[in-house]
Enzyme design. Structure first.
Site, PDB file in Angstrom:
ATOM      1  N   HIS A   1     -19.199  66.986  31.042  1.00  0.00           N
ATOM      2  CA  HIS A   1     -18.752  68.908  31.576  1.00  0.00           C
ATOM      3  C   HIS A   1     -19.799  69.066  30.018  1.00  0.00           C
ATOM      4  CE1 HIS A   1     -17.093  67.587  35.074  1.00  0.00           C
ATOM      5  NE2 HIS A   1     -16.067  67.539  34.283  1.00  0.00           N
TER       6      HIS A   1
ATOM      7  N   HIS B   1     -16.549  74.233  38.935  1.00  0.00           N
ATOM      8  CA  HIS B   1     -15.625  73.321  38.958  1.00  0.00           C
ATOM      9  C   HIS B   1     -14.529  73.665  39.450  1.00  0.00           C
ATOM     10  CE1 HIS B   1     -12.897  69.436  37.838  1.00  0.00           C
ATOM     11  NE2 HIS B   1     -14.389  68.945  37.209  1.00  0.00           N
TER      12      HIS B   1
ATOM     13  N   GLU C   1     -17.755  69.172  43.555  1.00  0.00           N
ATOM     14  CA  GLU C   1     -18.808  69.993  42.492  1.00  0.00           C
ATOM     15  C   GLU C   1     -19.920  69.137  42.955  1.00  0.00           C
ATOM     16  OE1 GLU C   1     -17.176  68.042  38.095  1.00  0.00           O
ATOM     17  OE2 GLU C   1     -15.334  67.677  39.827  1.00  0.00           O
TER      18      GLU C   1
HETATM   19  C1  BGC Z   1     -14.489  64.582  36.600  1.00  0.00           C
HETATM   20  C2  BGC Z   1     -13.070  64.400  36.376  1.00  0.00           C
HETATM   21  C3  BGC Z   1     -12.476  64.978  35.697  1.00  0.00           C
HETATM   22  C4  BGC Z   1     -12.333  66.368  35.984  1.00  0.00           C
HETATM   23  C5  BGC Z   1     -12.035  67.250  34.820  1.00  0.00           C
HETATM   24  C6  BGC Z   1     -14.407  65.402  37.473  1.00  0.00           C
HETATM   25  O1  BGC Z   1     -15.590  65.996  37.019  1.00  0.00           O
HETATM   26  O2  BGC Z   1     -15.402  63.618  37.626  1.00  0.00           O
HETATM   27  O3  BGC Z   1     -12.812  62.649  36.250  1.00  0.00           O
HETATM   28  O4  BGC Z   1     -11.097  64.405  35.167  1.00  0.00           O
HETATM   29  O5  BGC Z   1     -13.651  66.231  36.311  1.00  0.00           O
HETATM   30  O6  BGC Z   1     -12.591  67.139  33.891  1.00  0.00           O
END
Ligand code: BGC
Length: 358
Positions: free
Chosen positions: A118, A188, A323
């Site tokens: 991210h 998110h 997402e």
């Molecule tokens: C990821 C997860 C992660 C979450 C929060 C998601 O997009 O795939 O593995 O824990 O985001 O960070």
């Protein structure tokens, strides 16, 4: 009476949403954060703040907030898993935080075991964006410097949220790079359509024939696997919890769903690909996107330690995220749709969330 009511609701449909701006606190380094409230005449409201261009709340016509988050800026500043935020420059994982572009190797900030997740240590979710209100929309902009978190080229990003009369929150992404780079932008948000502790009874349809299996570090192997006969087949509406604890190696790796689905239909065209429904509340979330994939994540790493809005503890699987994006680790997977943003050629992407009631 009925005629007047019909006339009034027709007027409401024709009117644009209203936008209000208010202060929402300051970051520890003294930057002012603002929050914008968009409301449409039918009664849907979205509150979005300049910190992370984050959706703080999305209230349905019956005043129910369908997204997780916090009551104040303070909650968002603590360590928390990207609630409602825009993630970037690259949503999801890039293996070992490394990739090559135009023959040159790049090393990114690593923040998830050996991998970059991210956008790195301080991604777009932890930046204060500029905002400009329009009649029924707010445009958020952020200029990511060349070299930030290890990414090549400057990237000028605009995310525009529009509340439509059809009870949709439309999210439009645009980004222009000063040099060739990679980017993968998404939101998110964690949704729960009923207010129950978990989303296991929510019924889900994902229009996808394939998904991308992962290794133990949640990095795609590169395979596009048929969902037929697996817990990943959501082509017919199925309860999220029906197969989430199946003895399936893929499910074990994510501790639940934490995978990318390869959405059917042509990427680049807006298509309705996800429908989530809460039988208990009757609320329905429909998602359309131009993106080729969706990371469907069932909040497996939430553990009850975070206290959110109205003192609610966010337990494991308290919510789910959709997402909409390109596939994880695309910069290292030549067979995946490309996430390269060429110098001067804008990235454009649209996702629409619609919240209704049955
Ligand atoms: C990821 C997860 C992660 C979450 C929060 C998601 O997009 O795939 O593995 O824990 O985001 O960070």
């Amino acid at each position: 009476m009925l005629r007047i009511a019909l006339f009034l609701s027709a007027c409401a449909l024709a009117l644009p949403a209203a936008v209000k701006k208010e202060p929402f606190g300051r970051t520890p380094d003294g930057q002012a954060v603002e929050i914008y409230t968009l409301s449409n005449p039918a009664g849907l409201t979205a509150r979005i703040m300049t910190y992370g261009a984050t959706v703080v709340s999305l209230k349905t016509l019956d005043q129910f907030d369908v997204v997780l988050g916090f009551d104040s800026l303070q909650g968002y500043l603590q360590e928390q898993p990207y609630m409602g935020a825009i993630v970037g420059r690259y949503g999801n994982r890039i293996a070992k935080g490394q990739f090559q572009l135009n023959g040159k190797p790049y090393r990114l900030a690593v923040n998830n075991g050996p991998n970059a997740l991210h956008g790195g240590l301080r991604g777009f979710d932890k930046r204060v964006w500029k905002a400009e209100a329009k009649a029924d929309a707010v445009a958020f902009t952020y200029s990511s410097a060349a070299g930030e978190e290890g990414y090549p080229g400057k990237l000028d990003v605009t995310v525009t949220y529009t509340l439509t009369p059809a009870n949709e929150l439309r999210i439009e992404y645009q980004a222009v790079a000063s040099e060739d780079t990679v980017a993968n932008l998404t939101n998110h948000a964690y949704f729960n359509l009923s207010g129950e502790p978990t989303i296991l009874d929510h019924v889900l349809r994902i229009d996808a024939d394939r998904f991308t299996p992962v290794d133990a570090g949640l990095i795609p192997t590169g395979e596009l696997r048929d969902v037929t006969g697996t817990p990943f087949d959501f082509r017919k509406p199925t309860a999220v919890g029906a197969r989430i604890d199946a003895q399936d190696q893929q499910i074990q790796f994510g501790g639940g769903y934490d995978h990318n689905w390869v959405l059917n239909g042509a990427a680049g065209t807006l298509r309705k690909v996800i429908e989530a429904y809460s039988p208990r509340s009757g609320r329905v979330l429909t998602i359309s996107t131009t993106e080729p994939g969706v990371q469907f994540y069932t909040g497996n790493f939430l553990d009850g330690k975070l206290t959110g809005k109205g003192n609610r503890k966010y337990v494991r699987r308290a919510a789910f995220c959709f997402e909409t994006q390109h596939f994880p680790d695309s910069p290292n997977k030549p067979n995946f749709p490309s996430t390269v943003v060429k110098k001067g050629v804008p990235l454009r992407s649209t996702t629409v969330w619609q919240v209704t009631k049955r």
